[in-house]
Design an enzyme around this catalytic site. Sequence first.
Site, PDB file in Angstrom:
ATOM      1  N   LYS A  14     -73.058  15.743  30.035  1.00  0.00           N
ATOM      2  CA  LYS A  14     -73.607  15.321  28.742  1.00  0.00           C
ATOM      3  C   LYS A  14     -72.749  14.216  28.142  1.00  0.00           C
ATOM      4  O   LYS A  14     -72.949  13.813  27.009  1.00  0.00           O
ATOM      5  CB  LYS A  14     -73.688  16.516  27.795  1.00  0.00           C
ATOM      6  CG  LYS A  14     -74.805  17.477  28.187  1.00  0.00           C
ATOM      7  CD  LYS A  14     -74.818  18.687  27.317  1.00  0.00           C
ATOM      8  CE  LYS A  14     -75.869  18.583  26.246  1.00  0.00           C
ATOM      9  NZ  LYS A  14     -75.990  19.843  25.468  1.00  0.00           N
ATOM     10  N   ASN A  15     -71.784  13.725  28.932  1.00  0.00           N
ATOM     11  CA  ASN A  15     -70.895  12.649  28.478  1.00  0.00           C
ATOM     12  C   ASN A  15     -71.594  11.307  28.706  1.00  0.00           C
ATOM     13  O   ASN A  15     -71.814  10.887  29.846  1.00  0.00           O
ATOM     14  CB  ASN A  15     -69.578  12.744  29.274  1.00  0.00           C
ATOM     15  CG  ASN A  15     -68.581  11.675  28.902  1.00  0.00           C
ATOM     16  OD1 ASN A  15     -68.948  10.539  28.623  1.00  0.00           O
ATOM     17  ND2 ASN A  15     -67.320  12.037  28.917  1.00  0.00           N
ATOM     18  N   LYS A  18     -69.820   8.662  30.867  1.00  0.00           N
ATOM     19  CA  LYS A  18     -69.885   8.956  32.307  1.00  0.00           C
ATOM     20  C   LYS A  18     -71.264   8.641  32.866  1.00  0.00           C
ATOM     21  O   LYS A  18     -71.397   8.044  33.933  1.00  0.00           O
ATOM     22  CB  LYS A  18     -69.660  10.459  32.536  1.00  0.00           C
ATOM     23  CG  LYS A  18     -68.245  10.880  32.670  1.00  0.00           C
ATOM     24  CD  LYS A  18     -68.275  12.327  33.153  1.00  0.00           C
ATOM     25  CE  LYS A  18     -66.916  12.948  33.101  1.00  0.00           C
ATOM     26  NZ  LYS A  18     -66.926  14.315  33.619  1.00  0.00           N
ATOM     27  N   ASP A  75     -65.812  15.797  38.038  1.00  0.00           N
ATOM     28  CA  ASP A  75     -64.793  16.215  37.091  1.00  0.00           C
ATOM     29  C   ASP A  75     -63.662  15.220  37.205  1.00  0.00           C
ATOM     30  O   ASP A  75     -63.290  14.811  38.312  1.00  0.00           O
ATOM     31  CB  ASP A  75     -64.316  17.637  37.398  1.00  0.00           C
ATOM     32  CG  ASP A  75     -63.661  18.251  36.173  1.00  0.00           C
ATOM     33  OD1 ASP A  75     -64.332  18.360  35.134  1.00  0.00           O
ATOM     34  OD2 ASP A  75     -62.465  18.612  36.240  1.00  0.00           O
ATOM     35  N   HIS A 186     -61.479   5.219  39.298  1.00  0.00           N
ATOM     36  CA  HIS A 186     -61.460   6.475  40.045  1.00  0.00           C
ATOM     37  C   HIS A 186     -62.879   6.973  40.314  1.00  0.00           C
ATOM     38  O   HIS A 186     -63.204   7.438  41.383  1.00  0.00           O
ATOM     39  CB  HIS A 186     -60.670   7.513  39.238  1.00  0.00           C
ATOM     40  CG  HIS A 186     -61.119   7.601  37.797  1.00  0.00           C
ATOM     41  ND1 HIS A 186     -61.259   6.486  37.002  1.00  0.00           N
ATOM     42  CD2 HIS A 186     -61.519   8.642  37.018  1.00  0.00           C
ATOM     43  CE1 HIS A 186     -61.689   6.849  35.795  1.00  0.00           C
ATOM     44  NE2 HIS A 186     -61.856   8.163  35.781  1.00  0.00           N
TER      45      HIS A 186
HETATM   46  P1  IMP Z   1     -64.606  16.256  32.193  1.00  0.00           P
HETATM   47  O1  IMP Z   1     -64.679  15.689  33.577  1.00  0.00           O
HETATM   48  O2  IMP Z   1     -65.930  16.502  31.575  1.00  0.00           O
HETATM   49  O3  IMP Z   1     -63.651  17.410  32.113  1.00  0.00           O
HETATM   50  O4  IMP Z   1     -63.997  15.119  31.245  1.00  0.00           O
HETATM   51  C1  IMP Z   1     -63.046  14.257  31.731  1.00  0.00           C
HETATM   52  C2  IMP Z   1     -62.247  13.662  30.584  1.00  0.00           C
HETATM   53  O5  IMP Z   1     -61.218  12.859  31.193  1.00  0.00           O
HETATM   54  C3  IMP Z   1     -63.043  12.726  29.691  1.00  0.00           C
HETATM   55  O6  IMP Z   1     -63.581  13.365  28.580  1.00  0.00           O
HETATM   56  C4  IMP Z   1     -61.987  11.703  29.302  1.00  0.00           C
HETATM   57  O7  IMP Z   1     -61.220  12.192  28.243  1.00  0.00           O
HETATM   58  C5  IMP Z   1     -61.114  11.626  30.545  1.00  0.00           C
HETATM   59  N1  IMP Z   1     -61.632  10.592  31.460  1.00  0.00           N
HETATM   60  C6  IMP Z   1     -62.211  10.764  32.679  1.00  0.00           C
HETATM   61  N2  IMP Z   1     -62.599   9.599  33.198  1.00  0.00           N
HETATM   62  C7  IMP Z   1     -62.273   8.660  32.286  1.00  0.00           C
HETATM   63  C8  IMP Z   1     -62.455   7.251  32.270  1.00  0.00           C
HETATM   64  O8  IMP Z   1     -63.034   6.618  33.159  1.00  0.00           O
HETATM   65  N3  IMP Z   1     -61.969   6.640  31.172  1.00  0.00           N
HETATM   66  C9  IMP Z   1     -61.350   7.285  30.164  1.00  0.00           C
HETATM   67  N4  IMP Z   1     -61.184   8.584  30.115  1.00  0.00           N
HETATM   68  C10 IMP Z   1     -61.644   9.284  31.186  1.00  0.00           C
END
Ligand code: IMP
Length: 203
Positions: A14-15, A18, A75, A186
């Site tokens: 839901k991001n 991303k 993730d 990444h």
């Molecule tokens: P999750 O994978 O939903 O646990 O969230 C990963 C978290 O890592 C994100 O909410 C960001 O805070 C951080 N993150 C992951 N990838 C990025 C990126 O490409 N840029 C900046 N922050 C990132």
Amino acid sequence: MYTNKQIEIVIASKNRGKIKEIKSILYNKNIRWLTYLDFKGWPEVEESCNSYEENALKKAKVVTYFTKKPTLAEDSGLEIDYLEGEPGVRSARYAGENSTDLENVKKVLNQMKECTFTERTARFRCVAVLYLPNDKFFMSQGKCEGKIDFSPYGESGFGYDPIFVPEGHSHTMAQIRIEEKNKISHRAMALKKLFRIISIDIF
Ligand code: IMP
């Protein structure tokens, strides 16, 4: 005869940052991307595991069982050497449950007040999973090395982008265009690897 060869893949996130990056990294006219906006009753998945691999697999599996469609999950997180690998898998909620990107960035900068330039090494990591309704899945990983800046700079991207300067660059991830980020991030590394592995199976 006209055959529609597009396959549907659900993005288990839901991001919005991303989702935008995933669609742009994996742009392909053969794929129709679906998101949580296309479904009612979308399951909330608690990211309670201690590794990117377990969290990504959990998200992908739960959403595949819910949608009955191939699902892509990832993730990711930021690992800072000075903070012994933190925030890591807790990156999204480093400053507390439901914390904002700004609060997380502020917490990192606060923890690094005493940290010198040379000690500021860090990396983003990403584990991506494509899960299929027949319980077959594919996994890949990517990383992007860099340094944590002393203050936030830039408006683009999301999360920790305003304080992360990729190796070989003089600007933060939030100061470069999405096309540039997608050459080095990444997420781009992990997703491109994943789609190289599976392209034979699904297209
Ligand atoms: P999750 O994978 O939903 O646990 O969230 C990963 C978290 O890592 C994100 O909410 C960001 O805070 C951080 N993150 C992951 N990838 C990025 C990126 O490409 N840029 C900046 N922050 C990132």
